[in-house]
Scaffold this active site. Structure first.
Site, PDB file in Angstrom:
ATOM      1  N   ASP A   1       0.807  -1.215  -0.197  1.00 55.43           N
ATOM      2  CA  ASP A   1      -0.087  -0.084   0.178  1.00 55.43           C
ATOM      3  C   ASP A   1       0.973   1.107   0.029  1.00 55.43           C
ATOM      4  O   ASP A   1       1.731   1.350   0.936  1.00 55.43           O
ATOM      5  CB  ASP A   1      -0.607  -0.048   1.308  1.00 55.43           C
ATOM      6  CG  ASP A   1      -2.204  -0.884   1.298  1.00 55.43           C
ATOM      7  OD1 ASP A   1      -2.293  -1.575   0.129  1.00 55.43           O
ATOM      8  OD2 ASP A   1      -2.918  -0.781   2.116  1.00 55.43           O
TER       9      ASP A   1
ATOM     10  N   LYS B   1      -8.191   0.510  -5.087  1.00 55.36           N
ATOM     11  CA  LYS B   1      -9.421   0.296  -4.318  1.00 55.36           C
ATOM     12  C   LYS B   1     -10.755   0.680  -4.722  1.00 55.36           C
ATOM     13  O   LYS B   1     -10.707   2.031  -4.785  1.00 55.36           O
ATOM     14  CB  LYS B   1      -9.195   0.007  -2.884  1.00 55.36           C
ATOM     15  CG  LYS B   1      -8.247  -0.662  -2.266  1.00 55.36           C
ATOM     16  CD  LYS B   1      -8.247  -0.573  -0.814  1.00 55.36           C
ATOM     17  CE  LYS B   1      -7.002  -1.453  -0.226  1.00 55.36           C
ATOM     18  NZ  LYS B   1      -6.862  -2.668  -0.192  1.00 55.36           N
TER      19      LYS B   1
ATOM     20  N   ARG C   1      -5.707 -20.740   6.679  1.00 51.78           N
ATOM     21  CA  ARG C   1      -5.845 -22.333   7.326  1.00 51.78           C
ATOM     22  C   ARG C   1      -7.260 -23.062   6.893  1.00 51.78           C
ATOM     23  O   ARG C   1      -7.239 -24.054   6.608  1.00 51.78           O
ATOM     24  CB  ARG C   1      -5.605 -22.521   8.827  1.00 51.78           C
ATOM     25  CG  ARG C   1      -4.213 -22.255   9.319  1.00 51.78           C
ATOM     26  CD  ARG C   1      -3.873 -22.702  10.297  1.00 51.78           C
ATOM     27  NE  ARG C   1      -2.435 -23.015  10.635  1.00 51.78           N
ATOM     28  CZ  ARG C   1      -1.673 -23.741  10.535  1.00 51.78           C
ATOM     29  NH1 ARG C   1      -2.005 -24.942   9.787  1.00 51.78           N
ATOM     30  NH2 ARG C   1      -0.403 -23.814  11.027  1.00 51.78           N
TER      31      ARG C   1
ATOM     32  N   GLY D   1      -3.237  -7.645   8.164  1.00 52.72           N
ATOM     33  CA  GLY D   1      -2.369  -7.757   9.488  1.00 52.72           C
ATOM     34  C   GLY D   1      -0.958  -8.164   9.568  1.00 52.72           C
ATOM     35  O   GLY D   1      -0.314  -8.316  10.447  1.00 52.72           O
TER      36      GLY D   1
END
Length: 293
Positions: free
Chosen positions: A23, A80, A164, A213
């Site tokens: 970003d 975006k 996961r 994150g």
């Protein structure tokens, strides 16, 4: 080959495999990202942590930001658009964005419908937290996926959960008998032909990056270890104490994610990473990952 076909758009996304997409908020940051080895940049007015802090309605960036970034880098430039905002996406396509991210980081424009991405020449990136979301976005024409994670938190736990989960759901689909796939498609709210593709190939038909994150080189390497095809880094780089070093370290860790000595080396003296947020402290309305369906 006709431009804008699904095959061409997926091929363009495939070219990002193994890379780091960063970003950036201006031309200067874009140059730092390119010099550090980013495979692409995401041009926006505010990084997710600032969007989260400011609150209110987050919209597509001023077109000037995209134009300034496109002038100074030779790598692809993404931008975006709000979920369901057809016109923002058309504007970004008209400006020459290389990819459009229909992003839950921005405030959704439509809470029922996502954009019909098959109708565009430019490839789309979309977030997904499970296989059902992933296949619905691909069915709408997404050429590239990313975990939603929890953007702007500097907390990797949700991206890990999503990666996961998707990997385990792929393994489950593979293990089913062929005549059980119809019921599985119904359960997932996903098209049968895409469920069949996973059953036969053991993978998604498009690349799936990690996002939401990623705050340290080790975070990036962890996501690659868990099966990500590459990494998006939002607030992590330019919210750190030394963005240039941090950006290079993330790229190195992503490329050499099994070389733990190298990751240790590039992680030294980076200064403090961005301040993180504990996910349990977020109110339900603050969870960006729950936007879209």
């Amino acid at each position: 080959m006709e431009t804008g076909t699904s095959r061409v758009k997926r091929g363009m996304a495939e070219m990002q495999k193994g890379g780091v997409i960063m970003d950036v908020m201006n031309a200067e940051q874009a140059k730092v990202a390119e010099a550090a080895g980013a495979s692409a940049v995401m041009a926006l007015e505010r990084v997710p942590s600032d969007i989260r802090a400011a609150g209110g309605v987050a919209r597509m960036a001023d077109p000037t930001v995209l134009e300034e970034v496109m002038k100074v880098v030779s790598i692809p430039v993404m931008a975006k658009a709000r979920i369901g905002h057809i016109v923002e996406a058309r504007v970004l396509e008209a400006l020459g964005a290389d990819y459009i991210d229909e992003s839950e980081v921005l405030t959704p424009a439509d809470e029922v419908f996502h954009i019909d991405k098959k109708d565009f020449t430019v490839p789309f990136v979309c977030g997904a937290k499970d296989i059902g979301e992933a296949l619905r976005r691909i069915n709408e024409g997404a050429s590239m996926l990313r975990t939603k994670g929890e953007p702007g938190t500097g907390n990797i736990v949700e991206a890990v959960r999503h990666m996961r989960l998707i990997q385990s759901q792929i393994r489950k689909i593979q293990s089913l008998a062929k005549d059980e796939l119809y019921a599985e498609a119904k359960n997932l709210g996903a098209p049968y032909d895409l469920v069949l593709y996973i059953h036969e190939n053991g993978k998604l038909p498009v690349v799936n990056f990690a996002a939401g994150g990623v705050a340290t080189p080790s975070d990036a390497a962890l996501m690659m270890e868990l099966g990500a095809d590459g990494v998006f880094v939002g607030s992590g780089i330019f919210k750190s104490d030394s963005p240039e070093k941090f950006a290079r370290a993330i790229v190195e860790a992503t490329t050499h994610y099994k070389d733990y000595k190298l990751i240790a080396e590039v992680s030294k003296n980076l200064g403090a990473p961005m301040k993180g947020i504990e996910i349990s402290k977020l109110h339900a309305s603050e969870r960006m990952q729950d936007r879209g369906w």
